[in-house]
Design an enzyme around this catalytic site. Structure first.
Site, PDB file in Angstrom:
ATOM      1  N   CYS A   1       0.814  -1.225   0.000  1.00  0.00           N
ATOM      2  CA  CYS A   1       0.000   0.000   0.000  1.00  0.00           C
ATOM      3  C   CYS A   1       0.842   1.268   0.000  1.00  0.00           C
ATOM      4  CB  CYS A   1      -0.930   0.007   1.202  1.00  0.00           C
ATOM      5  SG  CYS A   1      -1.995  -1.420   1.257  1.00  0.00           S
TER       6      CYS A   1
ATOM      7  N   ASN B   1     -10.224  -0.412   0.736  1.00  0.00           N
ATOM      8  CA  ASN B   1      -8.768  -0.276   0.645  1.00  0.00           C
ATOM      9  C   ASN B   1      -8.319  -0.790  -0.722  1.00  0.00           C
ATOM     10  OD1 ASN B   1      -6.001  -0.515   0.815  1.00  0.00           O
ATOM     11  ND2 ASN B   1      -5.986  -1.550   2.802  1.00  0.00           N
TER      12      ASN B   1
ATOM     13  N   HIS C   1      -3.425   7.176   2.873  1.00  0.00           N
ATOM     14  CA  HIS C   1      -3.830   5.882   2.318  1.00  0.00           C
ATOM     15  C   HIS C   1      -5.166   5.500   2.949  1.00  0.00           C
ATOM     16  CE1 HIS C   1      -4.129   1.791   1.238  1.00  0.00           C
ATOM     17  NE2 HIS C   1      -3.677   1.287   2.367  1.00  0.00           N
TER      18      HIS C   1
HETATM   19  N1  ACO Z   1     -17.569  -8.956  10.561  1.00  0.00           N
HETATM   20  C1  ACO Z   1     -17.887  -9.245  11.837  1.00  0.00           C
HETATM   21  N2  ACO Z   1     -16.976  -9.558  12.758  1.00  0.00           N
HETATM   22  C2  ACO Z   1     -15.698  -9.567  12.402  1.00  0.00           C
HETATM   23  C3  ACO Z   1     -15.299  -9.284  11.099  1.00  0.00           C
HETATM   24  C4  ACO Z   1     -16.306  -8.972  10.159  1.00  0.00           C
HETATM   25  N3  ACO Z   1     -16.007  -8.673   8.863  1.00  0.00           N
HETATM   26  N4  ACO Z   1     -13.979  -9.355  11.014  1.00  0.00           N
HETATM   27  C5  ACO Z   1     -13.534  -9.704  12.232  1.00  0.00           C
HETATM   28  N5  ACO Z   1     -14.564  -9.824  13.071  1.00  0.00           N
HETATM   29  C6  ACO Z   1     -14.532 -10.198  14.473  1.00  0.00           C
HETATM   30  C7  ACO Z   1     -13.299 -10.984  14.798  1.00  0.00           C
HETATM   31  O1  ACO Z   1     -13.522 -12.340  14.564  1.00  0.00           O
HETATM   32  C8  ACO Z   1     -13.112 -10.677  16.243  1.00  0.00           C
HETATM   33  O2  ACO Z   1     -13.979 -11.477  16.988  1.00  0.00           O
HETATM   34  P1  ACO Z   1     -13.490 -12.158  18.375  1.00  0.00           P
HETATM   35  O3  ACO Z   1     -13.109 -11.011  19.250  1.00  0.00           O
HETATM   36  O4  ACO Z   1     -14.708 -12.916  18.791  1.00  0.00           O
HETATM   37  O5  ACO Z   1     -12.337 -13.013  17.976  1.00  0.00           O
HETATM   38  C9  ACO Z   1     -13.575  -9.254  16.359  1.00  0.00           C
HETATM   39  O6  ACO Z   1     -14.419  -8.999  15.233  1.00  0.00           O
HETATM   40  C10 ACO Z   1     -12.454  -8.263  16.313  1.00  0.00           C
HETATM   41  O7  ACO Z   1     -13.022  -7.077  16.667  1.00  0.00           O
HETATM   42  P2  ACO Z   1     -12.153  -5.840  17.048  1.00  0.00           P
HETATM   43  O8  ACO Z   1     -11.004  -6.204  17.903  1.00  0.00           O
HETATM   44  O9  ACO Z   1     -13.051  -4.785  17.553  1.00  0.00           O
HETATM   45  O10 ACO Z   1     -11.618  -5.412  15.620  1.00  0.00           O
HETATM   46  P3  ACO Z   1     -10.681  -4.209  15.362  1.00  0.00           P
HETATM   47  O11 ACO Z   1     -11.174  -2.987  16.027  1.00  0.00           O
HETATM   48  O12 ACO Z   1      -9.254  -4.623  15.584  1.00  0.00           O
HETATM   49  O13 ACO Z   1     -10.894  -3.995  13.821  1.00  0.00           O
HETATM   50  C11 ACO Z   1      -9.771  -4.266  11.735  1.00  0.00           C
HETATM   51  C12 ACO Z   1     -10.447  -4.962  12.910  1.00  0.00           C
HETATM   52  C13 ACO Z   1     -10.795  -3.395  11.043  1.00  0.00           C
HETATM   53  C14 ACO Z   1      -9.258  -5.305  10.765  1.00  0.00           C
HETATM   54  C15 ACO Z   1      -8.629  -3.392  12.263  1.00  0.00           C
HETATM   55  O14 ACO Z   1      -7.791  -4.140  13.082  1.00  0.00           O
HETATM   56  C16 ACO Z   1      -7.824  -2.783  11.168  1.00  0.00           C
HETATM   57  O15 ACO Z   1      -8.289  -1.910  10.450  1.00  0.00           O
HETATM   58  N6  ACO Z   1      -6.534  -3.167  11.046  1.00  0.00           N
HETATM   59  C17 ACO Z   1      -5.687  -2.630   9.996  1.00  0.00           C
HETATM   60  C18 ACO Z   1      -6.060  -3.271   8.705  1.00  0.00           C
HETATM   61  C19 ACO Z   1      -5.323  -2.618   7.576  1.00  0.00           C
HETATM   62  O16 ACO Z   1      -5.289  -1.423   7.438  1.00  0.00           O
HETATM   63  N7  ACO Z   1      -4.718  -3.402   6.726  1.00  0.00           N
HETATM   64  C20 ACO Z   1      -3.989  -2.848   5.645  1.00  0.00           C
HETATM   65  C21 ACO Z   1      -3.847  -3.848   4.634  1.00  0.00           C
HETATM   66  S1  ACO Z   1      -3.119  -3.045   3.320  1.00  0.00           S
HETATM   67  C22 ACO Z   1      -2.229  -4.099   2.318  1.00  0.00           C
HETATM   68  O17 ACO Z   1      -1.012  -4.047   2.353  1.00  0.00           O
HETATM   69  C23 ACO Z   1      -2.955  -4.948   1.297  1.00  0.00           C
END
Ligand code: ACO
Length: 310
Positions: free
Chosen positions: A112, A265, A235
């Site tokens: 990214c 994203n 980003h």
């Molecule tokens: N729908 C419902 N529930 C979900 C989903 C979903 N799509 N995805 C995960 N959950 C659940 C998980 O299973 C977990 O449940 P558990 O606690 O029972 O195990 C829970 O939701 C996690 O919830 P939170 O801890 O509140 O999630 P968080 O606030 O950490 O948000 C997120 C998750 C959005 C992924 C966040 O961590 C994030 O944005 N991280 C950065 C991601 C990012 O920017 N990645 C870049 C990739 S770029 C690249 O190089 C391609």
């Protein structure tokens, strides 16, 4: 000699996939996705369109916008982690399709942050007068490496392309400063085996810190302060990460670009796509100071302070 942006274009596929569509396919909800990420919908390319097809459309628009012909391009850099195939590069495919007869061509792999890496590379060639025009394309078809059974990642990504043509600009305009960085020890938090794998919480912590720090660092390097910033283009990974960068720069809401709700994203494409939308909305004006900042798998990061205009 200063290097700046002299043309810009974007392309997103027509097919819209909403959070409600995803609710039908996996155990998730519109409410969860919106509150955790800010994403409402994303664009997904069909089987008839691969990464180079998306990139070509954005590149053609950038050249038209710059009023520069393909024969004049000296170099093509494509930032992508979803090339049509490992080689030939997407850049070489675009070289042929555009008819950029004299252009050198290569892909840049910095996830990214790839678009920032591409722009900074282009700057070096332009400012040393080695090359005049460098085309940088940020493009991803992330849908082809998305695990549609994994709700942790499937809801986050979208397909799209953005392109800029860089070339010499007037004194005081263009790229004023930059920062690039990497930390391979964090590679385990975000990678591709067959599909995208991610430790969301670790990536989140890193991104919040890095986006703020890099934004401040490029301002310092340019001898500028937070008050000088007219527009922030972060980003578009997650609204909460973007908000952290905005708050670090103490900017009002209307001074930050936000397209994550529409496109999710799109990795290397998200910064140039957002830039086009803000320009079209009349929010970026000649002489404005823009801060662009990104992070991604690698881990990698990059930021640029740029004075808009030719
Ligand atoms: N729908 C419902 N529930 C979900 C989903 C979903 N799509 N995805 C995960 N959950 C659940 C998980 O299973 C977990 O449940 P558990 O606690 O029972 O195990 C829970 O939701 C996690 O919830 P939170 O801890 O509140 O999630 P968080 O606030 O950490 O948000 C997120 C998750 C959005 C992924 C966040 O961590 C994030 O944005 N991280 C950065 C991601 C990012 O920017 N990645 C870049 C990739 S770029 C690249 O190089 C391609």
């Amino acid at each position: 000699m200063n290097a700046g942006i002299i043309g810009i274009g974007r392309y997103v596929p027509e097919q819209v996939v909403t959070n409600l569509d995803l609710e039908k396919r996996m155990d998730t909800s519109d409410e969860w996705i919106r509150t955790r990420t800010g994403i409402e919908e994303r664009r997904i390319a069909g089987d008839d369109m691969d990464t180079s097809d998306l990139g070509l459309r954005a590149a053609q628009k950038a050249l038209e916008n710059a009023n520069v012909s393909p024969e004049e391009i000296d170099m093509i850099l494509v930032a992508t982690v979803t090339p049509d195939q490992p080689f030939p590069s997407v850049a070489c495919m675009l070289q042929e399709k555009l008819g950029a007869k004299k252009a050198a061509a290569m892909d840049v792999s910095a996830a990214c942050a790839g678009f920032m890496y591409g722009m900074v590379t282009a700057k070096q060639f332009i400012e040393t007068s080695a090359y005049k025009y460098v085309l940088i394309v940020g493009v991803e078809k992330l849908s082809k490496i998305t695990d549609w059974e994994d709700r942790n990642t499937a809801v986050l990504f979208g397909d799209g392309a953005g392109a800029v043509l860089m070339g010499p600009v007037a004194d005081g305009k263009g790229v004023l400063s930059f920062e690039l960085g990497s930390d391979g020890s964090g590679g385990k938090y975000l990678y591709q085996d067959t599909n995208i794998r991610m430790n969301g919480r670790e990536v989140f912590k890193f991104a919040v810190r890095q986006m703020g720090e890099s934004s401040v660092n490029v301002l310092e390097k340019a001898g500028l302060s937070k008050e000088d910033v007219d527009f922030l283009i972060p980003h578009q990974a997650n609204i909460r990460i973007m908000e952290a960068a905005r708050q670090r720069l103490e900017l009002p809401l209307e001074k930050m670009s936000k397209t994550v709700h529409k496109y999710g994203n799109t990795s290397a494409a998200s910064i140039p796509i957002s830039m086009v939308e803000e320009l079209e909305a009349g929010k970026i004006k000649d002489g404005d100071l823009i801060v662009m900042v990104g992070f991604g798998g690698g881990l990698t990061w990059g930021a640029i302070a740029l004075r808009w205009g030719r």
